[in-house]
Scaffold this active site. Structure first.
Site: not given
Ligand code: APR
Length: 241
Positions: A58, A180, A113
Site C-alpha cells: 500500500y 469500468g 472500498h
Molecule cells: N475504460 C473503461 N473500462 C476499462 C478500461 C478503460 N480504459 N480499462 C479496463 N476497463 C474495464 C475492464 O474491461 C474491466 O471490466 O474495467 C474493468 C476493471 O475490472 P477489475 O479489474 O475487476 O476492477 P473492479 O471491477 O474495479 O474490481 C472490483 O475488486 O480486487 C477488488 O477491491 C478491488 O475495488 C476492486 C474490486
C-alpha cells in the site's frame, strides 16, 4: 435538456475509469491480481500474517497515486459535470480507493472500498488523512499507540462502507450506471439488480468490454472510459435518458 426521462442517478465506478489516468485495474491481463496474490495483500488474514508486506504494497500504491502524472481524466471530469448540471440527485459510488473522482469534481461520493489517502487505527478506531508511508511501528496520532495502524481500505471478507446509504440511493434512483468495473466483486456487482428490483431503474453499462453482469443492463456502450463517458454524459444532459 429536451427531456425524455429525468430523476436521481446512481453511478457505480471501478478500476477501469482510472486506467487511462495511469492506474492499473485488477483483473485485466496486466492487472494487479496477475502480479500479486490478493489473499496476501487484500485480506485481514494476509495482514495478520505479514503486516510488513501489506504495508509495503500500500505504501507503493499510495506513492504512485500521488505522482504528478496520475491525474483525473475526462471520464472523472464528465461525472463531476453531470453532478453539477443534472437537475436531480447524482451519487457516485466508487470501488476505487484513488482520489480521482474528487479531483474530477464529484462531491456526492461514496468510497465503498475505502480510501488510499486515509489510515485507520484498529486500536482506537480513529481515521486520519494519510499521505506518507506506514509500517508496523507507526504511531496513531489520536491514541499514541503503535501497532494498530492500517490502510483505511476494505479487504476481502470485510464489510464495505456506507451500505445503508447506498441501498437507500439505489431504491430511489431512476437511472443506474456502471462504469469500468468487471462485475466480479459483491456487493457492488449486485447493485444493478437492486436498482432494477427496488426502483425499476433504467440501467446502463459503460465499459471496455462486457462485464460479468452485462446481460442485466438495458443499455450498453463499450470503449475506453475517456471516450464513452464524456459522450454519454453530454447526451444525457442534452436529452435525458
Ligand atoms: N475504460 C473503461 N473500462 C476499462 C478500461 C478503460 N480504459 N480499462 C479496463 N476497463 C474495464 C475492464 O474491461 C474491466 O471490466 O474495467 C474493468 C476493471 O475490472 P477489475 O479489474 O475487476 O476492477 P473492479 O471491477 O474495479 O474490481 C472490483 O475488486 O480486487 C477488488 O477491491 C478491488 O475495488 C476492486 C474490486
Amino acid at each position: 435538456m429536451r427531456g425524455r426521462k429525468r430523476g436521481n442517478i446512481v453511478v457505480l465506478t471501478g478500476a477501469g475509469i482510472s486506467k487511462e489516468s495511469g492506474l492499473d485495474t485488477f483483473r485485466d491481463a496486466d492487472g494487479l491480481w496477475s502480479r500479486v496474490n490478493l489473499e496476501d495483500v487484500a485480506t485481514p488474514e494476509g495482514f495478520a500474517r505479514n503486516p510488513k508486506m501489506v504495508h509495503d504494497f500500500y505504501n507503493h500504491r499510495r506513492r504512485e497515486l500521488q505522482s504528478d502524472n496520475v491525474r483525473a481524466n475526462a471520464a472523472h471530469v464528465a461525472l463531476g459535470r453531470l453532478e453539477a448540471e443534472w437537475p436531480d440527485n447524482v451519487l457516485v459510488v466508487t470501488q476505487n480507493i484513488d482520489a480521482l473522482h474528487e479531483e474530477g469534481g464529484s462531491k456526492n461520493l461514496i468510497h465503498m472500498h475505502g480510501e488510499m489517502l486515509k489510515a485507520r487505527c484498529d486500536l482506537c478506531g480513529a481515521v486520519h488523512d494519510w499521505t506518507g508511508d506506514m509500517d508496523i511501528g507507526t504511531v496513531c496520532p489520536a491514541c499514541d499507540a503503535a501497532g494498530g495502524m492500517r490502510p483505511h481500505v476494505v479487504w476481502f471478507g470485510e464489510m464495505p462502507f456506507e451500505m445503508e446509504r447506498i441501498s437507500r440511493a439505489l431504491a430511489q434512483c431512476s437511472l443506474f450506471v456502471s462504469i469500468g468495473t468487471s462485475g466480479n466483486v459483491y456487493p457492488a456487482a449486485g447493485f444493478v439488480q437492486e436498482a432494477i428490483f427496488s426502483a425499476r431503474a433504467h440501467t446502463v453499462e459503460l465499459n471496455m468490454e462486457p462485464s460479468e453482469g452485462a446481460t442485466m443492463f438495458a443499455e450498453t456502450v463499450y470503449g475506453p472510459a475517456t471516450e464513452v463517458v464524456p459522450a454519454w454524459v453530454e447526451r444525457v444532459l442534452e436529452e435525458g435518458f
